[in-house]
Design a protein around this motif. Sequence first.
Motif, mmCIF file in Angstrom:
data_model
loop_
_atom_site.group_PDB
_atom_site.id
_atom_site.type_symbol
_atom_site.label_atom_id
_atom_site.label_comp_id
_atom_site.label_asym_id
_atom_site.label_seq_id
_atom_site.Cartn_x
_atom_site.Cartn_y
_atom_site.Cartn_z
ATOM 1 N N LYS A 97 4.489 -5.093 -5.420
ATOM 2 C CA LYS A 97 5.691 -4.378 -4.992
ATOM 3 C C LYS A 97 6.936 -5.213 -5.230
ATOM 4 C CE LYS A 97 6.742 -4.359 -0.631
ATOM 5 N NZ LYS A 97 6.765 -4.117 0.834
ATOM 6 N N GLU A 98 6.833 -6.525 -5.015
ATOM 7 C CA GLU A 98 7.993 -7.406 -5.138
ATOM 8 C C GLU A 98 8.525 -7.481 -6.569
ATOM 9 O OE1 GLU A 98 5.637 -8.416 -1.605
ATOM 10 O OE2 GLU A 98 5.116 -8.259 -3.736
ATOM 11 N N LEU A 99 7.710 -7.093 -7.547
ATOM 12 C CA LEU A 99 8.146 -7.125 -8.940
ATOM 13 C C LEU A 99 8.657 -5.778 -9.430
ATOM 14 C CD1 LEU A 99 5.507 -9.459 -10.652
ATOM 15 C CD2 LEU A 99 7.827 -10.013 -9.880
ATOM 16 N N LEU A 100 8.661 -4.768 -8.575
ATOM 17 C CA LEU A 100 9.282 -3.502 -8.964
ATOM 18 C C LEU A 100 10.772 -3.750 -9.179
ATOM 19 C CD1 LEU A 100 7.535 -1.028 -6.487
ATOM 20 C CD2 LEU A 100 6.992 -1.423 -8.892
ATOM 21 N N PRO A 101 11.337 -3.212 -10.257
ATOM 22 C CA PRO A 101 12.730 -3.548 -10.570
ATOM 23 C C PRO A 101 13.731 -2.682 -9.837
ATOM 24 C CG PRO A 101 11.827 -2.167 -12.296
ATOM 25 C CD PRO A 101 10.691 -2.416 -11.330
ATOM 26 N N VAL A 102 14.854 -3.287 -9.509
ATOM 27 C CA VAL A 102 16.068 -2.569 -9.162
ATOM 28 C C VAL A 102 17.040 -2.871 -10.301
ATOM 29 C CG1 VAL A 102 18.000 -2.401 -7.558
ATOM 30 C CG2 VAL A 102 15.672 -2.611 -6.685
ATOM 31 N N LEU A 103 17.366 -1.869 -11.069
ATOM 32 C CA LEU A 103 18.017 -2.045 -12.367
ATOM 33 C C LEU A 103 17.116 -2.916 -13.253
ATOM 34 C CD1 LEU A 103 21.795 -2.326 -11.366
ATOM 35 C CD2 LEU A 103 20.414 -0.293 -11.853
ATOM 36 N N ASP A 104 17.619 -4.063 -13.721
ATOM 37 C CA ASP A 104 16.825 -4.855 -14.664
ATOM 38 C C ASP A 104 16.233 -6.108 -14.037
ATOM 39 O OD1 ASP A 104 19.182 -6.175 -14.248
ATOM 40 O OD2 ASP A 104 19.663 -6.491 -16.363
ATOM 41 N N GLY A 156 11.639 -1.196 1.212
ATOM 42 C CA GLY A 156 10.328 -1.244 1.849
ATOM 43 C C GLY A 156 9.480 -0.002 1.710
ATOM 44 N N THR A 157 10.077 1.117 1.328
ATOM 45 C CA THR A 157 9.332 2.358 1.106
ATOM 46 C C THR A 157 9.771 2.947 -0.225
ATOM 47 O OG1 THR A 157 10.985 3.797 2.145
ATOM 48 C CG2 THR A 157 9.316 2.797 3.609
ATOM 49 N N PRO A 158 8.960 3.833 -0.813
ATOM 50 C CA PRO A 158 9.398 4.444 -2.074
ATOM 51 C C PRO A 158 10.757 5.126 -1.969
ATOM 52 C CG PRO A 158 7.061 4.830 -1.753
ATOM 53 C CD PRO A 158 7.563 4.178 -0.480
ATOM 54 N N ALA A 159 11.004 5.845 -0.878
ATOM 55 C CA ALA A 159 12.291 6.525 -0.735
ATOM 56 C C ALA A 159 13.432 5.524 -0.639
ATOM 57 C CB ALA A 159 12.268 7.433 0.489
ATOM 58 N N ALA A 160 13.232 4.445 0.138
ATOM 59 C CA ALA A 160 14.275 3.427 0.281
ATOM 60 C C ALA A 160 14.516 2.719 -1.048
ATOM 61 C CB ALA A 160 13.881 2.422 1.356
ATOM 62 N N TRP A 161 13.449 2.445 -1.780
ATOM 63 C CA TRP A 161 13.578 1.775 -3.080
ATOM 64 C C TRP A 161 14.371 2.630 -4.063
ATOM 65 C CZ3 TRP A 161 11.291 3.265 -7.819
ATOM 66 C CH2 TRP A 161 11.439 2.330 -8.850
ATOM 67 N N VAL A 162 14.086 3.939 -4.096
ATOM 68 C CA VAL A 162 14.830 4.841 -4.979
ATOM 69 C C VAL A 162 16.300 4.869 -4.572
ATOM 70 C CG1 VAL A 162 15.137 7.255 -5.651
ATOM 71 C CG2 VAL A 162 12.850 6.264 -5.611
ATOM 72 N N GLY A 163 16.557 4.941 -3.258
ATOM 73 C CA GLY A 163 17.930 4.956 -2.789
ATOM 74 C C GLY A 163 18.677 3.684 -3.147
ATOM 75 N N THR A 164 18.023 2.543 -3.002
ATOM 76 C CA THR A 164 18.645 1.271 -3.364
ATOM 77 C C THR A 164 18.905 1.183 -4.856
ATOM 78 O OG1 THR A 164 17.866 -0.025 -1.481
ATOM 79 C CG2 THR A 164 18.149 -1.209 -3.546
ATOM 80 N N SER A 165 17.962 1.660 -5.659
ATOM 81 C CA SER A 165 18.165 1.651 -7.116
ATOM 82 C C SER A 165 19.376 2.495 -7.496
ATOM 83 C CB SER A 165 16.904 2.173 -7.815
ATOM 84 O OG SER A 165 15.800 1.318 -7.581
ATOM 85 N N ALA A 166 19.502 3.668 -6.848
ATOM 86 C CA ALA A 166 20.661 4.525 -7.128
ATOM 87 C C ALA A 166 21.957 3.853 -6.689
ATOM 88 C CB ALA A 166 20.482 5.868 -6.418
ATOM 89 N N ARG A 167 21.920 3.237 -5.521
ATOM 90 C CA ARG A 167 23.120 2.552 -5.008
ATOM 91 C C ARG A 167 23.559 1.444 -5.949
ATOM 92 N NH1 ARG A 167 23.175 -0.975 0.641
ATOM 93 N NH2 ARG A 167 25.122 -2.089 0.271
ATOM 94 N N MET A 168 22.610 0.629 -6.404
ATOM 95 C CA MET A 168 22.950 -0.476 -7.292
ATOM 96 C C MET A 168 23.436 0.032 -8.647
ATOM 97 S SD MET A 168 22.602 -3.280 -5.586
ATOM 98 C CE MET A 168 22.380 -4.613 -6.791
ATOM 99 N N THR A 197 0.815 -1.221 0.000
ATOM 100 C CA THR A 197 0.000 0.000 0.000
ATOM 101 C C THR A 197 0.848 1.270 0.000
ATOM 102 O OG1 THR A 197 -0.189 -0.227 2.411
ATOM 103 C CG2 THR A 197 -1.991 -1.084 1.080
ATOM 104 N N ARG A 198 2.051 1.218 0.553
ATOM 105 C CA ARG A 198 2.890 2.414 0.564
ATOM 106 C C ARG A 198 3.369 2.798 -0.831
ATOM 107 N NH1 ARG A 198 6.863 0.978 5.574
ATOM 108 N NH2 ARG A 198 6.609 -1.080 4.642
ATOM 109 N N PHE A 199 3.222 1.873 -1.786
ATOM 110 C CA PHE A 199 3.659 2.150 -3.152
ATOM 111 C C PHE A 199 2.493 2.456 -4.099
ATOM 112 C CE2 PHE A 199 7.398 0.233 -1.433
ATOM 113 C CZ PHE A 199 8.462 0.707 -2.176
ATOM 114 N N LEU A 200 1.283 2.547 -3.580
ATOM 115 C CA LEU A 200 0.158 2.893 -4.443
ATOM 116 C C LEU A 200 0.351 4.296 -5.024
ATOM 117 C CD1 LEU A 200 -2.787 1.453 -2.315
ATOM 118 C CD2 LEU A 200 -2.118 0.707 -4.609
#
Length: 298
Positions: free
Chosen positions: A23-30, A265-277, A12-15
Amino acid sequence: MKAIIPAAGLGTRFLPATKSNPKELLPVLDKPVIQYVVEEALEPEGVDGVVIVNSHLKPQLEEYFGPKPELESYLRERGKDRYAEVVRESGELPVSFVYQDDPLGLGHAVLCAKDEVGDEPFFVLLGDYFVPDREMCVRMAEVSRAHGGASVIAVAPVSHDEVSRYGIVAGEQVGTLDGDDLDLEEPGSVLRLSGMVEKPAPEDAPTNLCIVGRYLLSPRVMELLQTQRPGAGGEIQLTDALERLLKEEEMYALVVDPAEGCDTGTPAAWVGTSARMALLDPATREAFLEALGDQALS
């Protein structure tokens, strides 16, 4: 041995992004987050399968880990063999599914996989956190073997002001993973646990070591979960069952580096992880910095 990944939440935090895409299928890179976690779960010796605890509202997860022969053929016919291989590989991972359609807590989610686990020890990996080098669970298994197959959880230090946000462990240091002389809170330290406290006030916290979402557990936990009464939030809490386990069996904790894992687990954390990777991957680093432009320098 099996590894369980609870993934029945609706994100729900990603709606609205998760309205039609889990949410589990949102990509980090590819690669989707859930595949990073599955590959990490399969890294320790002896793990031969992953059980994803899903919701019937998210059939896309099961579809993702199934074969896609038409897509493979389409790609190969056009000379895109590299892409065809990654499609094939994701469809051949040893993943099975059970279902939790009522949000009754992490303990209940783990219990849903009881028949698949049987009478063997099992890992639990939370699905919104992954470890890029896949070594955390491998080291936890080493600690377990060194202590007669005991249950092991991963913990990491947090600041004194943050302990009220987490499950905090109590225990005494009994050694280190590699034999070095380490302080209690340093990565590699091993503790024999004496208790766990859910979200304590800072003045009541026995340590500042929080549970980070990786568990290697005795099969006795499944038996305890069957009789576990609802706890915080009216849910069946895994931590409550682990506290009961401590009265019967020894449990240990391995201190890990907080920077070792990636939070999604949150949009901000997901963006940060994507940038890190993106920065860690030589194939994407320069293009990522170029896309950021002037923002990369601020």
